[in-house]
Motif scaffolding. Structure first.
Motif, PDB file in Angstrom:
ATOM      1  N   GLU A 139     -19.038  20.906  16.304  1.00  0.00           N
ATOM      2  CA  GLU A 139     -18.668  20.484  17.525  1.00  0.00           C
ATOM      3  C   GLU A 139     -19.688  19.972  18.271  1.00  0.00           C
ATOM      4  N   TYR A 140     -21.082  20.596  18.155  1.00  0.00           N
ATOM      5  CA  TYR A 140     -22.259  20.402  18.785  1.00  0.00           C
ATOM      6  C   TYR A 140     -22.552  18.944  18.635  1.00  0.00           C
ATOM      7  N   PHE A 141     -22.416  18.504  17.292  1.00  0.00           N
ATOM      8  CA  PHE A 141     -23.064  17.113  16.825  1.00  0.00           C
ATOM      9  C   PHE A 141     -22.059  16.021  17.234  1.00  0.00           C
ATOM     10  N   TYR A 142     -20.779  16.298  17.570  1.00  0.00           N
ATOM     11  CA  TYR A 142     -19.765  15.561  17.726  1.00  0.00           C
ATOM     12  C   TYR A 142     -20.069  15.206  19.129  1.00  0.00           C
ATOM     13  N   ASN A 143     -20.493  16.150  19.912  1.00  0.00           N
ATOM     14  CA  ASN A 143     -20.526  15.961  21.357  1.00  0.00           C
ATOM     15  C   ASN A 143     -22.063  14.956  21.549  1.00  0.00           C
ATOM     16  N   LEU A 144     -23.075  15.694  20.643  1.00  0.00           N
ATOM     17  CA  LEU A 144     -24.290  14.708  20.708  1.00  0.00           C
ATOM     18  C   LEU A 144     -24.380  13.337  20.626  1.00  0.00           C
ATOM     19  N   PHE A 145     -23.374  12.994  19.588  1.00  0.00           N
ATOM     20  CA  PHE A 145     -23.052  11.602  19.174  1.00  0.00           C
ATOM     21  C   PHE A 145     -22.673  11.132  20.610  1.00  0.00           C
ATOM     22  N   ASP A 146     -21.763  11.579  21.228  1.00  0.00           N
ATOM     23  CA  ASP A 146     -21.266  11.148  22.466  1.00  0.00           C
ATOM     24  C   ASP A 146     -22.401  10.988  23.810  1.00  0.00           C
ATOM     25  N   GLU A 147     -23.202  12.050  23.783  1.00  0.00           N
ATOM     26  CA  GLU A 147     -24.260  12.327  24.648  1.00  0.00           C
ATOM     27  C   GLU A 147     -25.101  11.046  24.593  1.00  0.00           C
ATOM     28  N   VAL A 148     -25.773  10.943  23.251  1.00  0.00           N
ATOM     29  CA  VAL A 148     -26.676   9.867  23.214  1.00  0.00           C
ATOM     30  C   VAL A 148     -25.961   8.379  23.334  1.00  0.00           C
ATOM     31  N   SER A 149     -24.977   8.148  23.048  1.00  0.00           N
ATOM     32  CA  SER A 149     -24.135   7.086  23.126  1.00  0.00           C
ATOM     33  C   SER A 149     -24.066   6.635  24.430  1.00  0.00           C
ATOM     34  N   SER A 150     -23.910   7.714  25.483  1.00  0.00           N
ATOM     35  CA  SER A 150     -23.737   7.464  26.817  1.00  0.00           C
ATOM     36  C   SER A 150     -24.850   6.930  27.427  1.00  0.00           C
ATOM     37  N   GLU A 151     -26.147   7.352  26.838  1.00  0.00           N
ATOM     38  CA  GLU A 151     -27.347   6.792  27.450  1.00  0.00           C
ATOM     39  C   GLU A 151     -27.758   5.568  26.570  1.00  0.00           C
ATOM     40  N   ASN A 152     -26.883   4.957  25.789  1.00  0.00           N
ATOM     41  CA  ASN A 152     -27.466   3.779  25.066  1.00  0.00           C
ATOM     42  C   ASN A 152     -28.313   4.076  24.026  1.00  0.00           C
ATOM     43  N   GLY A 153     -28.477   5.244  23.648  1.00  0.00           N
ATOM     44  CA  GLY A 153     -29.379   5.897  22.594  1.00  0.00           C
ATOM     45  C   GLY A 153     -28.800   5.663  21.030  1.00  0.00           C
ATOM     46  N   HIS A 154     -29.706   5.856  20.100  1.00  0.00           N
ATOM     47  CA  HIS A 154     -29.482   5.731  18.764  1.00  0.00           C
ATOM     48  C   HIS A 154     -29.805   7.061  17.771  1.00  0.00           C
ATOM     49  N   ILE A 155     -28.934   7.109  16.762  1.00  0.00           N
ATOM     50  CA  ILE A 155     -29.526   8.272  15.770  1.00  0.00           C
ATOM     51  C   ILE A 155     -29.310   7.669  14.330  1.00  0.00           C
ATOM     52  N   TYR A 156     -30.496   7.621  13.581  1.00  0.00           N
ATOM     53  CA  TYR A 156     -30.464   7.142  12.397  1.00  0.00           C
ATOM     54  C   TYR A 156     -31.230   8.380  11.473  1.00  0.00           C
ATOM     55  N   LEU A 157     -30.548   8.176  10.227  1.00  0.00           N
ATOM     56  CA  LEU A 157     -31.085   9.037   8.927  1.00  0.00           C
ATOM     57  C   LEU A 157     -31.968   8.169   8.071  1.00  0.00           C
ATOM     58  N   HIS A 158     -32.562   9.188   7.617  1.00  0.00           N
ATOM     59  CA  HIS A 158     -33.574   8.735   6.508  1.00  0.00           C
ATOM     60  C   HIS A 158     -33.030   9.200   5.037  1.00  0.00           C
ATOM     61  N   LYS A 159     -33.099   8.270   4.046  1.00  0.00           N
ATOM     62  CA  LYS A 159     -32.301   8.599   2.889  1.00  0.00           C
ATOM     63  C   LYS A 159     -33.555   8.096   1.626  1.00  0.00           C
ATOM     64  N   THR A 160     -33.473   9.137   0.521  1.00  0.00           N
ATOM     65  CA  THR A 160     -34.161   8.641  -0.687  1.00  0.00           C
ATOM     66  C   THR A 160     -33.136   9.004  -1.698  1.00  0.00           C
TER      67      THR A 160
END
Length: 385
Positions: free
Chosen positions: A178-199
């Motif tokens: 639930e926390y991360f669901y809300n975090l996505f919306d919070e970051v989006s509300s401020e035009n932010g971005h979340i990226y993952l790094h993968k190997t």
């Protein structure tokens, strides 16, 4: 004058006060009142109209390896024509009583001004490192994996990376789905971005950032190894045609400063971030883990707002078990709730407080005993509401 829980019909008054006091961007403002605001966690002062309010947002905090329910005090606001009349004092006093009655043992608060909240027992308990540097200082780093824009389907990976990064931290918020669901919306509300790094072995880091004109603001950057950190720094550099500088917010033990090629022009600040407070001292002490020792310590605690704390307590440690009772006996240690909160959150040591002349004791051995209960750790928190 009436202090009470908010009602559904109060929402427009509360929104008006929030926006008047904080002037948040529309996107974040709408996010907060659609996803975070709950009337049952809101107190208001009413005198013919709503004059003042605050919210007690609910979290779980991991403090000294124990999980506590906590209230994060936000949105303390008063209409312009009611300021200077003592409404904040009334509201904070009622809030502390509410938290005590809810059996919450600790509380947190991000201050707009530390002087406003110290009288109520809140004290500085968290700092962050803040890097400010020219983006071209990152040009020598190499990419060691691939980057993928995170979505809500990646929440399990984000939780895994966050939990890995919190292994040696203290005082952090427990983050679930639930926390991360809300975090996505919070970051989006401020035009932010979340990226993952993968190997080849899977996801091993994530970054949360915002592009602010010609600067990148990195709110979080977590990684499982140094190669991934270097990849993220290269990822940031690859924005050099858009941005000229970068600000990176990190825990105090962050390693970026140890791998930068040139730190001569680096601006590195320690940024005060969050205040904490012990709400119920007697019950909090009972939750502590102690060595398998035997000793007794009498602590006189001064607390002007929670009278149940404003007493002398006899703490008996019997083979690792803790017994706490009120006593009329002479104290060994005397301390106020502000300094005690810094000990409880493991922000300062007893010896730090001694050097600052914020603790009184009868004998040096009493100070040494208290040190067995409270020892400094690396505190980290990064929640804004």
């Amino acid at each position: 004058m009436n202090v009470r829980k908010a009602k559904k019909e109060d929402i427009e008054h509360i929104k008006y006060m929030w926006q008047y006091c904080f002037n948040d961007p529309e996107g974040f403002f709408n996010y907060y009142f659609s996803k975070k605001y709950k009337e049952e966690n809101t107190l208001v002062i009413e005198d013919k109209e709503i004059l003042s309010s605050l919210q007690m947002n609910q979290y779980k905090i991991c403090l000294n390896k124990k999980i506590y329910n906590t209230s994060y005090i936000v949105g303390v606001s008063t209409v312009a024509h009611a300021r200077g009349k003592g409404f904040m004092k009334v509201l904070m006093k009622e809030t502390l009583r509410e938290l005590y009655n809810k059996n919450q043992l600790v509380s947190i608060l991000m201050p707009i001004d530390y002087r406003l909240y110290r009288p109520y027992g809140y004290e500085q308990c968290y700092d962050q490192l803040e890097y400010n540097l020219d983006i071209y200082e990152l040009r020598e780093f190499k990419t060691a994996g691939d980057f993928q824009k995170a979505t809500k389907q990646d929440i399990n990976s984000l939780i895994d990376i966050y939990n890995f990064s919190m292994q040696n931290k203290n005082g952090f918020i427990v983050r679930d789905d639930e926390y991360f669901y809300n975090l996505f919306d919070e970051v989006s509300s401020e035009n932010g971005h979340i990226y993952l790094h993968k190997t080849d072995t899977g996801f091993d880091g994530y970054i949360i950032y915002f592009i602010l004109e010609d600067k990148i603001l990195v709110r979080e950057i977590f990684y499982k190894n140094i190669k991934t950190l270097k990849s993220f720094l290269k990822f940031i550099y690859n924005h050099n045609t858009q941005c000229k500088s970068v600000t990176i917010q990190c825990p105090l033990d962050d390693k970026i400063k140890n791998i930068l090629p040139n730190i001569k022009h680096l601006k590195l600040n320690i940024k005060p971030f969050m205040m904490g407070r012990v709400i119920n001292f007697k019950e909090f002490v009972k939750t502590l883990e102690v060595d398998n020792l035997n000793y007794t310590l009498r602590i006189k605690l001064e607390d002007n707002y929670i009278q149940e704390n404003n007493k002398t307590f006899k703490i008996i440690i019997d083979s690792g078990k803790i017994i706490v009772n009120e006593t009329d006996e002479k104290y060994d240690i005397k301390i106020d709730i502000n300094s005690l909160s810094q000990l409880a959150f493991s922000y300062l040591s007893v010896y730090d407080l001694d050097a600052l002349e914020k603790i009184q004791y009868q004998k040096q051995e009493h100070l040494n005993i208290l040190n067995n209960l409270f020892r400094p750790k690396i505190n980290y928190i990064n929640e804004y509401v």
